[in-house]
Write an enzyme that holds these catalytic residues in place. Structure first.
Site, PDB file in Angstrom:
ATOM      1  N   VAL A 143       0.865  -1.173   0.000  1.00 52.04           N
ATOM      2  CA  VAL A 143       0.000   0.000   0.000  1.00 52.04           C
ATOM      3  C   VAL A 143       0.900   1.220   0.000  1.00 52.04           C
ATOM      4  CG1 VAL A 143      -1.996  -1.049   1.140  1.00 52.04           C
ATOM      5  CG2 VAL A 143      -0.235   0.023   2.529  1.00 52.04           C
ATOM      6  N   SER A 144       0.388   2.292  -0.613  1.00 54.50           N
ATOM      7  CA  SER A 144       1.180   3.517  -0.691  1.00 54.50           C
ATOM      8  C   SER A 144       0.515   4.671   0.044  1.00 54.50           C
ATOM      9  CB  SER A 144       1.430   3.895  -2.154  1.00 54.50           C
ATOM     10  OG  SER A 144       0.216   4.006  -2.841  1.00 54.50           O
ATOM     11  N   SER A 145      -0.655   4.405   0.629  1.00 51.92           N
ATOM     12  CA  SER A 145      -1.322   5.466   1.394  1.00 51.92           C
ATOM     13  C   SER A 145      -2.294   4.855   2.390  1.00 51.92           C
ATOM     14  CB  SER A 145      -2.084   6.406   0.454  1.00 51.92           C
ATOM     15  OG  SER A 145      -3.220   5.755  -0.059  1.00 51.92           O
ATOM     16  N   PHE A 161       4.505   1.977   1.741  1.00 48.79           N
ATOM     17  CA  PHE A 161       5.349   3.101   1.353  1.00 48.79           C
ATOM     18  C   PHE A 161       4.513   4.113   0.615  1.00 48.79           C
ATOM     19  CE2 PHE A 161       8.897   0.399   2.292  1.00 48.79           C
ATOM     20  CZ  PHE A 161       9.886   1.290   2.667  1.00 48.79           C
ATOM     21  N   GLN A 167      -5.730   3.823   0.906  1.00 52.03           N
ATOM     22  CA  GLN A 167      -5.964   2.505   0.314  1.00 52.03           C
ATOM     23  C   GLN A 167      -6.546   1.551   1.348  1.00 52.03           C
ATOM     24  OE1 GLN A 167      -2.089   1.735  -1.336  1.00 52.03           O
ATOM     25  NE2 GLN A 167      -2.787   2.310  -3.370  1.00 52.03           N
TER      26      GLN A 167
END
Length: 143
Positions: free
Chosen positions: A9-11, A43, A14
Site C-alpha cells: 500500500v502507498s497510502s 510506502f 488505500q
C-alpha cells in the site's frame, strides 16, 4: 519451486478504500500463495524504495513464482516495473499478476505488460494532478 506473493500500500487511503494489505494478502492466499510466503510493505507512492520487494526479488530462485495482486502494486513507474519483471524472468522466475495473468515472455506478452504498466503510471499521474488541482482551488477559495 516456491510461490511467493507481494502486497503493497502507498497510502492510508488505500486501507480505508478497501484495498489495504489485508485485502491484498487475502487475494494472494486465495490465489494459492502460502500465507507464510506473502511479503508486504507500506510506502508512499512517490517513494521508489521498496526494501521488502528488493529482498524478495533477491530471494527468488529459478522455478519460483512471484504473484502480485495488481500491476500497480509492483511499481509506480513503468520503467521500474518492467526492470523488475525483466530481471525475474531472466533468472527463470515466473511472474503472475492477478489482474493480468501469468506473464509470458513473448512479443505480445511484453507488449501487454508494458501497456498495463504504462496505464498504471498514467492513472497515478492523473490522480496526483487532480489532487494538486483540487488543493490549488481550495487555497484560492480560502486564502
Amino acid at each position: 519451486m516456491a510461490t511467493w506473493g507481494y502486497a503493497r500500500v502507498s497510502s492510508r487511503g488505500q486501507q480505508r478504500d478497501g484495498y489495504g494489505l489485508d485485502v491484498q494478502r487475502q487475494l494472494l492466499v486465495d490465489a494459492r500463495v502460502p500465507e507464510g510466503n506473502v511479503v508486504s510493505e507500506a510506502f508512499t507512492g512517490v517513494s521508489e524504495s521498496r526494501p521488502a520487494l528488493d529482498a524478495l526479488v533477491e530471494r527468488l530462485a529459478p522455478g519460483d513464482t512471484l504473484v502480485i495482486p495488481r500491476v500497480d502494486r509492483l511499481a509506480r513507474s513503468s520503467e521500474a516495473g518492467w526492470h523488475i519483471v525483466e530481471r525475474l524472468v531472466g533468472r527463470g522466475v515466473a511472474v503472475r499478476l492477478l489482474d493480468i495473468g501469468l506473464f509470458e515472455d513473448t512479443p505480445m506478452g511484453r507488449y501487454m505488460l508494458k501497456l498495463m504498466l504504462l496505464n498504471a503510471e498514467l492513472d497515478h499521474d492523473m490522480t496526483v494532478s487532480r489532487l494538486a488541482s483540487g488543493l490549488e482551488r481550495g487555497r484560492e477559495a480560502d486564502p
